[in-house]
Design a protein around this motif. Sequence first.
Motif, short mmCIF file in Angstrom:
data_model
loop_
_atom_site.label_atom_id
_atom_site.label_comp_id
_atom_site.label_asym_id
_atom_site.label_seq_id
_atom_site.Cartn_x
_atom_site.Cartn_y
_atom_site.Cartn_z
N THR A 198 -27.98 -13.43 7.09
CA THR A 198 -28.33 -14.72 7.68
C THR A 198 -27.40 -15.84 7.22
O THR A 198 -27.43 -16.92 7.77
CB THR A 198 -29.78 -15.09 7.29
N PHE A 199 -26.59 -15.60 6.18
CA PHE A 199 -25.65 -16.62 5.74
C PHE A 199 -24.49 -16.78 6.70
O PHE A 199 -23.79 -17.80 6.70
CB PHE A 199 -25.04 -16.27 4.37
N VAL A 200 -24.23 -15.74 7.48
CA VAL A 200 -22.96 -15.66 8.19
C VAL A 200 -22.76 -16.84 9.12
O VAL A 200 -21.68 -17.42 9.17
CB VAL A 200 -22.86 -14.31 8.94
N THR A 201 -23.80 -17.23 9.84
CA THR A 201 -23.64 -18.29 10.83
C THR A 201 -23.12 -19.57 10.18
O THR A 201 -22.10 -20.12 10.59
CB THR A 201 -24.99 -18.58 11.51
N ARG B 229 -20.97 -12.08 3.27
CA ARG B 229 -20.33 -13.28 2.70
C ARG B 229 -20.92 -13.64 1.34
O ARG B 229 -21.07 -14.82 1.02
CB ARG B 229 -20.44 -14.49 3.63
N VAL B 230 -21.30 -12.67 0.55
CA VAL B 230 -21.84 -12.97 -0.77
C VAL B 230 -21.02 -12.27 -1.84
O VAL B 230 -20.47 -11.19 -1.62
CB VAL B 230 -23.32 -12.52 -0.92
N LYS B 231 -20.94 -12.94 -2.99
CA LYS B 231 -20.25 -12.36 -4.14
C LYS B 231 -20.75 -13.05 -5.38
O LYS B 231 -20.96 -14.26 -5.39
CB LYS B 231 -18.74 -12.60 -4.00
N LEU B 232 -21.02 -12.29 -6.44
CA LEU B 232 -21.38 -12.91 -7.71
C LEU B 232 -20.97 -11.99 -8.85
O LEU B 232 -21.07 -10.77 -8.75
CB LEU B 232 -22.88 -13.19 -7.79
N TRP C 105 -14.48 -21.55 10.05
CA TRP C 105 -13.63 -21.80 11.22
C TRP C 105 -13.33 -23.28 11.40
O TRP C 105 -12.29 -23.64 11.94
CB TRP C 105 -14.26 -21.20 12.49
N PHE C 106 -14.24 -24.15 10.92
CA PHE C 106 -13.91 -25.57 10.97
C PHE C 106 -12.68 -25.86 10.10
O PHE C 106 -11.73 -26.52 10.52
CB PHE C 106 -15.10 -26.43 10.49
N VAL D 178 -24.34 -25.97 2.27
CA VAL D 178 -24.40 -24.54 2.59
C VAL D 178 -24.55 -23.72 1.31
O VAL D 178 -25.34 -22.77 1.24
CB VAL D 178 -23.13 -24.10 3.36
N TYR D 179 -23.82 -24.14 0.29
CA TYR D 179 -23.82 -23.41 -0.98
C TYR D 179 -25.22 -23.40 -1.60
O TYR D 179 -25.70 -22.37 -2.08
CB TYR D 179 -22.83 -24.09 -1.92
#
Lengths: 582, 368
Positions: free
Chosen positions: B32-35, B180-183, B42-43, B106-107
Amino acid sequence: MSASTHDDHHDVSYLHPKGGFFATVWDWMTTIDHKKIGVMYLFATLFAFFLGGVFALLVRMELFSPTKTIIDAVTEETVVTGQIFSPDTYNRLFTLHGAIMVFLFIIPAIPAAMGNFFLPLMLGAKDVAFPRLNLMSWYIYVTGAAFSLISILLGGVDTGWTFYTPYSIQGDEEHWRVVFMTTGVFILGFSSILTGMNFIVTVHKLRAPGMGWFDMPLFIWAIYATSIIQVLATPVLGVTVLLLTVERLFKVGIFDPALGGDPVLYQHFFWFYSHPAVYIMILPGMGIMSELIGVHARKKIFGYRAVAFSSLGIAAISFIVWGHHMFTAQGELASAIFSFLTFLVAIPSAIKVFNWVATLYKGSIALNTPMCYALGFLFTFSIGGLTGIFLGSLPTDLHLHDTYFIVAHFHYVMMGGTAIAFMGGLHHWWPKMFGKMYSERWALVGFALVFIGFNVTFFSQFLMGADGMPRRYATYVDEFMPFHRASTIGSWILALGFFVHLFVFVHSLIAGRKAPPNPWGGLTLEWTTDSPPIEHNFHHEPLVQHGPYDFDDVVPPHCDPADYPLPEPIESDSLKPGRTMH
Amino acid sequence: MISLLNNLCGLLASAPHVPVEGGVGLHRKGSTFVTQHDMLFWFIFWLSVFFFVLLMGLSAYFIFKYRRRPGVPAQRSASHNTPLELTWSVVPLVILLGLFFWAFHVYMDMHMAPGDAEEINVTAQKWAWSWVYDNGAEAQETRRIADQDVPVFAVPADKPVRLIMHSTDVIHSLYVPDFRVKLDVFPMRYTTMWFEASKAGEEHYLFCAEYCGSGHSQMGAVIKVLEMNDYLQWKQDNTLDDALSPVELGGILYRTRGCNACHATDDRSGEGPGWAGIYGSERRFTDGSTTTADENYLRSQILDPSGRTLEGYRNVMPSYQGMPERELNALIAFIKSLSAKGREELDAVEEEIEAALEEAEEDENSQD
């Protein structure tokens, strides 16, 4: 004016041999002439560049195919599996590539080699403020480099150039090699600090009569800002690697959680130096850019003061953005603050780029090798800078951190910025340093290969990084293969380009035509003396009567006015006058 | 040199690899983060393209228009212009500050796990991931990617998942590009991340993103997204059955405890020795001493591997101190089952057990 006709032996070229072979070698080993020390740094850093480049080619070679290795050497079995190195060997290769390129090439290349040679010349001084200290810095550099090379010869280090804990303090076999490498880095730090101190004092005290702060060439401003960072940040690196060494040797718990230490503390310490160090690497390149654009577009650098102050601004902000290397490792509040500051540091760099482009307006632009490198820098550094925005922004960094996107980004800045500027500066000042011209045509061929090869190599890395290819991988899933292949093929083009340059330079030294004192029509003081310069740099103490980029009003020294015509004198009041002779 | 060339020509003959369907990358919208993330991405991309084209276009135009011609001087022009310079300092500053706040927003969304998240405990070690689910389940299926057998973890679709992560040795980093996640994952400390997979039936790669040594690039996994019912069923199916024989259990632990990162089940050497034929063989250590590999040897090598290092290998194996007795015995039994001598012994034991069981059964029957 030619040096060889002069009687006083101080008026002969600094390259003039002192007697026989051994006498000459001894003369070079014990010289306190900043030019000779600069040349020695140049060859040492070029050798490091070659070595680091070979490691880079081997890394790229390994990544040509996705699979895992079973064994180390190139044997029958590797042919079957399509592999060249084991992951262990691969890990050593990329570590050595990084460590050599950063500590032995990029950090010293421009300040220590070109800074040493040209800082006193551009200031109109006879030498740096402390010539003996300068020679000592060189020997410290050689000692530090020797430690690093020993660790390579004994089998190398596999920690990555960042030596992250606790990985770097575990494993018995690598134990003492990491100690060698960090000791080397510790020693190299002293060389950097002493050189920085020397340059700061030189800029303050040894400017020629008539040269105020804002009459200094922008290269000097950049080196000055760099030196401040070197003096202030490098001690932190020294302390950090010292703590690391103590922890490894004596098992004192500092960074290793198993001993009660904190591994993230190491990352804070490391980047507290290494982020400013990024600007130690790029600022001198920016300084070269200003010289190249000014001279080869025959135009006063647009917004001189903005460019000069942005160097100092970058130096200042560079100390407070280190946490952006750790968005995946530190708390949310720290990440937010560092993200904010990182966006700020983008501004002075952007200002410089805008100023350089504006300088081209209404210039007289010569497309020779130095200028092509300068324009190549505008291209690659802009990409490097703009892709930094993705990494300063928190959510996108979480996705891109430790992927090939980062690898591509910092190569576009470090190589596309610093190394490209270094090549431009080398071609710009080569005739002055060695008194020989080079083959313009072949140098341009070299530039074209380097520029194309560089972009093929690293642009493909942006693409695969955005798709999630992690860095420091010896093997990878097949999905990334096309990008890796393109990147590897690019690295071959790049290598070919550098070999063309090598041959151009060797040919120039052997058979190059004698260089005139001022081949490009430059106005800074190094162009007023002979090529190569005489031992004491100038026949008479220079008196500065015009700014470094007053191309509208001054015919360059030693140049035919027909080759470098001046524009019509100002008639209209609507045009702001440039600085005129007085 | 010729072998090198052969290499370059014959590279397409790569090792077996079962890719996940749809591959990996920005085109995969796994969570769900992708959007939100991709809109920001892309901006920034188009903003960069705009400034790049502007700068390069102007430069190219100037380079052509003001190229050097013999005898033609540069034209006079202003060497600074304060309003212009202020404009190109302030405009990017405003844009970047706006970007910062957007990105920060977003973060924070990505950081705050909802309260009803499914919690999974993640352990990272050189060089394997192990996930323990709330009912004790551990993934037993493996998949071959990048020449390594890696575990296949299940996550539910449309339900937040919170990972509570720690490492047993060095720093690792859990990265799922499609989410899109990393920790980063640290030793002696917990870090937590969350995500919500958006589409059941999809599979995604998981990579280790923090360099951790020899097996770093093989420290992967596959995440498969299941409907809630299937997910619950999967958790049931993947709890370790108490009725498993030691050898069967050992075979599962071999994969779920990360043994397979370094040890093969045949006699090929990786980072560590292959297990086939080890039991009963003579082992030589770096200090020159030797011993015969019996159960005690295997036990001590699992619990305290740095005590003695085998000749020809490096001292890199993490300690499994704290492993439950049942698992330890199962692993030893599994290793024994891979050599002829061990096989014989195990068979003998099995026969005995079977005989005893039959006896017991008969007893039971007779009691009825």
